[in-house]
Design an enzyme around this catalytic site. Structure first.
Site, mmCIF file in Angstrom:
data_model
loop_
_atom_site.group_PDB
_atom_site.id
_atom_site.type_symbol
_atom_site.label_atom_id
_atom_site.label_comp_id
_atom_site.label_asym_id
_atom_site.label_seq_id
_atom_site.Cartn_x
_atom_site.Cartn_y
_atom_site.Cartn_z
ATOM 1 N N LEU A 1 0.873 -1.163 0.000
ATOM 2 C CA LEU A 1 0.000 0.000 0.000
ATOM 3 C C LEU A 1 0.914 1.217 0.000
ATOM 4 O O LEU A 1 1.924 1.238 0.719
ATOM 5 C CB LEU A 1 -0.900 0.030 1.241
ATOM 6 C CG LEU A 1 -2.053 -0.976 1.317
ATOM 7 C CD1 LEU A 1 -2.819 -0.790 2.619
ATOM 8 C CD2 LEU A 1 -2.994 -0.839 0.133
ATOM 9 N N ASP A 2 0.601 2.223 -0.809
ATOM 10 C CA ASP A 2 1.395 3.441 -0.805
ATOM 11 C C ASP A 2 1.462 4.023 0.601
ATOM 12 O O ASP A 2 0.555 3.815 1.414
ATOM 13 C CB ASP A 2 0.794 4.484 -1.749
ATOM 14 C CG ASP A 2 0.784 4.029 -3.202
ATOM 15 O OD1 ASP A 2 1.594 3.141 -3.538
ATOM 16 O OD2 ASP A 2 -0.028 4.561 -3.976
ATOM 17 N N ARG A 3 2.514 4.796 0.868
ATOM 18 C CA ARG A 3 2.714 5.377 2.201
ATOM 19 C C ARG A 3 1.439 6.043 2.730
ATOM 20 O O ARG A 3 1.031 5.822 3.870
ATOM 21 C CB ARG A 3 3.854 6.398 2.170
ATOM 22 C CG ARG A 3 4.133 7.025 3.537
ATOM 23 C CD ARG A 3 4.857 8.346 3.406
ATOM 24 N NE ARG A 3 6.219 8.187 2.970
ATOM 25 C CZ ARG A 3 7.269 8.063 3.798
ATOM 26 N NH1 ARG A 3 7.083 8.079 5.100
ATOM 27 N NH2 ARG A 3 8.482 7.936 3.316
#
Length: 301
Positions: A135-137
């Site tokens: 998952l992106d930051r």
């Protein structure tokens, strides 16, 4: 050292991949190692420009590498579901999924190492212990973790065969008129900005996102997004490409915002899967996170 490539790293140049996991070695030194035959892919020599494929096995001479040391950290860990083989974690916005050469602390992997110790898969090396997908930051929500290599391989195959379902919620700019539709345009690396992805970019691969309108708001729309493929930044790129970027996603062109939040109002809120060694279908759903709640409250008519 032996590493197996899964969806996290496919389509990455081998020299770029190794630069991320090897400490104190320059890119040119890594390229020299590859050219010297001390790094094999599927028992064969490759060029530094070789693009990794799903299932590739990399073998490196131990004397040539000094992996980054990733340390356990006592960080909050929101475990939504688990058994002996896997877990599902609710990752907060702002937390990296795994360390990088620049940031080795404060990531989900650091938290997992503290909680589970050695009971995590290591197919992707120490920097990605237990990690199956990213998952992106600044994207929050549900992420699956493998506690052993057998479970890891099973779950990766389930992803490959589309035997699981990931759904996201996002607030996007503008009013979407159609209630349901698909975005079916290939995604690859941006031609001039390598930190970004783009429709029809370099090495573009088939990418399919299903979009369903949940609620039309004041100048925005709440949508549910189902990932059929799992390309990097897929939702953000696809929604931006049709003129409806994710709220506060400055990387993909949202622009100025009236309601201040962290980057991209995007949450992995629902996950459906079959665990290893089980026939039971698990369906998990979590409430709106703080960013989503704030924006929805502010933009309702």
């Amino acid at each position: 050292m032996k590493l197996t490539i899964d969806e996290l790293n496919e389509d990455t140049r081998i020299d770029s991949y190794l630069a991320e996991i090897m400490q104190d070695l320059s890119r040119s030194k890594i390229q020299t190692i590859i050219k010297s035959g001390k790094c094999l892919v599927n028992t064969k020599e490759v060029k530094p420009s070789y693009c990794l494929k799903l299932g590739d096995t990399i073998e490196l001479e131990e004397t040539e590498i000094k992996p980054l040391e990733i340390l356990p950290e006592n960080l909050p860990l929101d475990i939504i579901w688990e058994n002996d083989d896997m877990a599902v974690i609710n990752k907060p916005s702002g937390m990296l999924t795994h360390p990088t050469p620049i940031e080795q602390n404060g990531t989900l992997v650091n938290a997992l190492l503290n909680h589970y110790g050695s009971n995590l898969s290591d197919i992707n090396g120490d920097m990605r212990r237990g990690i199956l997908h990213r998952l992106d930051r600044n994207t929050s929500g549900l992420i699956m973790i493998a506690k052993n290599n057998i479970a890891h391989e099973f779950l990766v195959n389930e992803m490959k065969e589309h035997n699981f379902c990931k759904k996201y919620l996002a607030v996007v700019r503008g009013i979407i008129e159609k209630d349901e539709f698909e975005i079916n345009t290939p995604i690859g690396r941006h031609p001039t900005q390598p930190h970004k992805m783009a429709v029809n970019g370099k090495g573009a691969k088939e990418s399919l996102t299903e979009v369903k309108v949940i609620e039309r708001l004041n100048g925005a729309t709440l949508v549910e997004l189902t990932l059929i493929t799992g390309r990097t930044h897929q939702i953000r790129v696809h929604m931006s490409s049709i003129g409806h970027p994710v709220y506060n996603d400055t990387l993909y062109g949202f622009g100025k915002v009236k309601i201040k939040t962290g980057e991209q109002v995007l949450q992995s809120y629902k996950l459906e899967f079959t665990p290893p060694n089980s026939n039971e279908r698990i369906c998990l759903e979590i409430p709106h996170d703080d960013k989503l709640t704030k924006v929805l409250t502010s933009l309702k008519f």
